[in-house]
Design a protein around this motif. Structure first.
Motif, PDB file in Angstrom:
ATOM      1  N   ALA A 160     -41.749  76.150  12.219  1.00 31.76           N
ATOM      2  CA  ALA A 160     -42.546  76.645  12.268  1.00 31.76           C
ATOM      3  C   ALA A 160     -43.131  76.727  13.226  1.00 31.76           C
ATOM      4  CB  ALA A 160     -43.446  76.536  11.447  1.00 31.76           C
ATOM      5  N   GLN A 161     -42.707  77.114  14.853  1.00 31.70           N
ATOM      6  CA  GLN A 161     -42.938  77.107  16.073  1.00 31.70           C
ATOM      7  C   GLN A 161     -44.517  76.581  16.315  1.00 31.70           C
ATOM      8  OE1 GLN A 161     -40.796  79.228  17.459  1.00 31.70           O
ATOM      9  NE2 GLN A 161     -39.690  78.469  15.954  1.00 31.70           N
ATOM     10  N   GLY A 162     -44.798  74.960  16.015  1.00 32.95           N
ATOM     11  CA  GLY A 162     -46.153  74.828  15.969  1.00 32.95           C
ATOM     12  C   GLY A 162     -46.629  74.101  15.227  1.00 32.95           C
ATOM     13  N   TRP A 163     -46.573  74.981  14.152  1.00 38.36           N
ATOM     14  CA  TRP A 163     -47.422  74.312  12.882  1.00 38.36           C
ATOM     15  C   TRP A 163     -47.172  73.906  12.132  1.00 38.36           C
ATOM     16  CZ3 TRP A 163     -52.602  77.085  11.997  1.00 38.36           C
ATOM     17  CH2 TRP A 163     -53.225  77.993  13.281  1.00 38.36           C
ATOM     18  N   ASP A 164     -45.697  73.014  12.190  1.00 41.27           N
ATOM     19  CA  ASP A 164     -44.864  72.501  11.592  1.00 41.27           C
ATOM     20  C   ASP A 164     -45.953  70.569  10.743  1.00 41.27           C
ATOM     21  OD1 ASP A 164     -41.481  73.232  11.287  1.00 41.27           O
ATOM     22  OD2 ASP A 164     -43.035  73.077  13.276  1.00 41.27           O
ATOM     23  N   LEU A 165     -46.748  70.236  11.599  1.00 38.20           N
ATOM     24  CA  LEU A 165     -47.944  68.996  11.185  1.00 38.20           C
ATOM     25  C   LEU A 165     -48.916  69.822  10.392  1.00 38.20           C
ATOM     26  CD1 LEU A 165     -48.641  66.457  10.787  1.00 38.20           C
ATOM     27  CD2 LEU A 165     -50.221  66.237  13.205  1.00 38.20           C
ATOM     28  N   SER A 166     -49.340  70.779  10.477  1.00 35.18           N
ATOM     29  CA  SER A 166     -50.048  71.494   9.864  1.00 35.18           C
ATOM     30  C   SER A 166     -49.913  71.869   8.850  1.00 35.18           C
ATOM     31  CB  SER A 166     -50.334  72.890  10.736  1.00 35.18           C
ATOM     32  OG  SER A 166     -51.791  73.655   9.719  1.00 35.18           O
ATOM     33  N   ILE A 167     -48.829  72.574   8.565  1.00 31.60           N
ATOM     34  CA  ILE A 167     -48.337  72.993   7.534  1.00 31.60           C
ATOM     35  C   ILE A 167     -48.041  71.559   5.973  1.00 31.60           C
ATOM     36  CG2 ILE A 167     -46.486  73.207   6.214  1.00 31.60           C
ATOM     37  CD1 ILE A 167     -45.914  75.387   8.637  1.00 31.60           C
ATOM     38  N   ILE A 168     -47.723  70.364   6.554  1.00 34.66           N
ATOM     39  CA  ILE A 168     -47.319  69.291   6.097  1.00 34.66           C
ATOM     40  C   ILE A 168     -49.106  68.182   5.477  1.00 34.66           C
ATOM     41  CG2 ILE A 168     -46.478  66.637   6.212  1.00 34.66           C
ATOM     42  CD1 ILE A 168     -44.448  68.273   5.962  1.00 34.66           C
ATOM     43  N   GLN A 169     -49.853  68.870   6.722  1.00 29.96           N
ATOM     44  CA  GLN A 169     -50.965  68.156   6.263  1.00 29.96           C
ATOM     45  C   GLN A 169     -51.704  68.394   4.969  1.00 29.96           C
ATOM     46  OE1 GLN A 169     -52.722  68.310  10.411  1.00 29.96           O
ATOM     47  NE2 GLN A 169     -52.746  66.264  10.900  1.00 29.96           N
ATOM     48  N   SER A 170     -51.401  70.172   4.543  1.00 32.27           N
ATOM     49  CA  SER A 170     -52.145  71.259   4.111  1.00 32.27           C
ATOM     50  C   SER A 170     -51.137  70.299   2.012  1.00 32.27           C
ATOM     51  CB  SER A 170     -51.789  71.933   4.255  1.00 32.27           C
ATOM     52  OG  SER A 170     -50.219  73.342   3.833  1.00 32.27           O
ATOM     53  N   PHE A 186     -43.211  67.770  18.423  1.00 34.34           N
ATOM     54  CA  PHE A 186     -43.100  68.229  20.207  1.00 34.34           C
ATOM     55  C   PHE A 186     -43.378  66.502  20.438  1.00 34.34           C
ATOM     56  CE2 PHE A 186     -44.882  72.811  19.639  1.00 34.34           C
ATOM     57  CZ  PHE A 186     -43.281  72.994  18.933  1.00 34.34           C
ATOM     58  N   ARG A 187     -42.882  66.962  22.114  1.00 28.07           N
ATOM     59  CA  ARG A 187     -43.155  65.761  22.505  1.00 28.07           C
ATOM     60  C   ARG A 187     -44.880  66.570  23.342  1.00 28.07           C
ATOM     61  NH1 ARG A 187     -38.307  63.609  21.660  1.00 28.07           N
ATOM     62  NH2 ARG A 187     -38.716  61.339  20.299  1.00 28.07           N
ATOM     63  N   GLY A 188     -45.947  66.277  22.862  1.00 22.54           N
ATOM     64  CA  GLY A 188     -46.774  67.498  23.872  1.00 22.54           C
ATOM     65  C   GLY A 188     -46.801  68.603  23.618  1.00 22.54           C
ATOM     66  N   ASP A 189     -47.863  68.961  23.365  1.00 25.32           N
ATOM     67  CA  ASP A 189     -47.682  70.623  22.499  1.00 25.32           C
ATOM     68  C   ASP A 189     -47.269  71.843  23.500  1.00 25.32           C
ATOM     69  OD1 ASP A 189     -48.566  69.865  19.889  1.00 25.32           O
ATOM     70  OD2 ASP A 189     -51.021  69.432  21.187  1.00 25.32           O
ATOM     71  N   ILE A 190     -45.791  72.297  23.500  1.00 22.59           N
ATOM     72  CA  ILE A 190     -45.323  72.914  24.622  1.00 22.59           C
ATOM     73  C   ILE A 190     -45.044  74.193  23.304  1.00 22.59           C
ATOM     74  CG2 ILE A 190     -44.900  71.357  26.187  1.00 22.59           C
ATOM     75  CD1 ILE A 190     -41.879  71.334  24.678  1.00 22.59           C
ATOM     76  N   LEU A 191     -44.637  75.174  24.154  1.00 25.00           N
ATOM     77  CA  LEU A 191     -43.486  76.486  23.269  1.00 25.00           C
ATOM     78  C   LEU A 191     -45.196  77.763  23.016  1.00 25.00           C
ATOM     79  CD1 LEU A 191     -40.990  74.882  21.660  1.00 25.00           C
ATOM     80  CD2 LEU A 191     -40.576  76.233  23.985  1.00 25.00           C
ATOM     81  N   TYR A 192     -46.109  77.100  22.487  1.00 23.75           N
ATOM     82  CA  TYR A 192     -46.915  77.630  21.752  1.00 23.75           C
ATOM     83  C   TYR A 192     -48.248  77.344  22.144  1.00 23.75           C
ATOM     84  CZ  TYR A 192     -42.660  80.144  19.049  1.00 23.75           C
ATOM     85  OH  TYR A 192     -42.211  81.274  18.888  1.00 23.75           O
ATOM     86  N   ASP A 193     -48.864  78.756  22.265  1.00 24.27           N
ATOM     87  CA  ASP A 193     -50.778  77.932  22.532  1.00 24.27           C
ATOM     88  C   ASP A 193     -51.012  78.107  21.133  1.00 24.27           C
ATOM     89  OD1 ASP A 193     -50.933  78.580  24.971  1.00 24.27           O
ATOM     90  OD2 ASP A 193     -50.445  80.084  24.953  1.00 24.27           O
TER      91      ASP A 193
END
Length: 236
Positions: A160-170, A186-193
């Motif tokens: 989900a392009q950076g939103w994976d953990l947010s989806i899981i937490q939901s 990610f190891r560090g928040d990269i690729l997306y703001d």
């Protein structure tokens, strides 16, 4: 006023009871959920007619392709929901996905850090510049709770392009329906703001959260962004 026979009343009551649930063929006992599959989804196993795949794809053109391609190739065993998943304030609303890459096959709830480069590449190829999808945003809990209680979830995969953990937490405690979870981390928040409060960091976000729900990290690849697999400990 029309009177209904006892049989028709029974049928009506079954329909009412099913409202809010996703209905699958009676042969389906197991469901792999693939969030953000793009054009490379999980496929139903050829030797297991009791297992199906549910793809949740936010890009409408991609969702249509999956439905017409895999949906036809695996009748009654491949299903598509054109929607986005997220947690927090994003869930329960709507989102506009801007398509990146020269084939319009990448997108996110957050702007890509190299979006300008992608857009310039699209413009040079006269491809999908400006293409968007407007879709509802659901929580994972709402999706999992809509599955029939008799259907198990052997695998839940997110990209989900950076939103994976947010989806899981939901998902909250409903996540325990999933035996195995594979996600892009990610190891560090990269690729997306990513906005404040949203992280996809493996060590700082994923591992402690999954441990709190009694999942263990089974494996994770090297590099700044990779796939990680978590396995449920115990029964749901």
């Amino acid at each position: 006023m029309t009177l209904l026979s006892a049989g028709r009343w029974a049928t009506l009551r079954l329909v009412v009871a099913a409202v809010g649930l996703l209905l699958f063929p009676t042969a389906i006992q197991h469901l792999h959920i693939n969030v953000g599959p793009n054009l490379s989804p999980i496929l139903p196993p050829a030797d297991d007619p009791a297992t199906a795949v549910l793809a949740v794809e936010a890009q409408l053109g991609v969702a249509a392709t999956l439905a017409s391609r895999e949906g036809v190739a695996y009748p009654g065993r491949f299903f598509v929901i054109p929607a986005a998943l997220a947690g927090g304030a994003a869930a329960g609303g709507f989102a506009t996905f801007r398509h990146y890459n020269d084939d319009g096959q990448s997108s996110s709830l957050s702007p890509a850090r190299d979006a300008a480069d992608w857009a310039a590449k699209d413009a040079r190829r006269n491809r999908t510049v400006g293409a968007v999808s407007h879709v509802p945003v659901l929580s994972l809990a709402r999706l999992l709770d809509a599955l029939p209680p008799s259907v198990t979830v052997p695998l839940l995969k997110t990209d989900a392009q950076g939103w994976d953990l947010s989806i899981i937490q939901s998902a909250g405690r409903s996540l325990r329906r999933a035996e195995r979870i594979m996600a892009e981390v990610f190891r560090g928040d990269i690729l997306y703001d990513l906005p404040p409060g949203v992280t996809n960091d493996l060590d700082k976000g994923w591992v402690p959260y999954m441990r709190s729900l009694n999942y263990t990290l089974a494996k994770a690849g090297p590099g700044k962004y990779t796939d990680a697999v978590f396995e449920r400990v115990g029964e749901p």
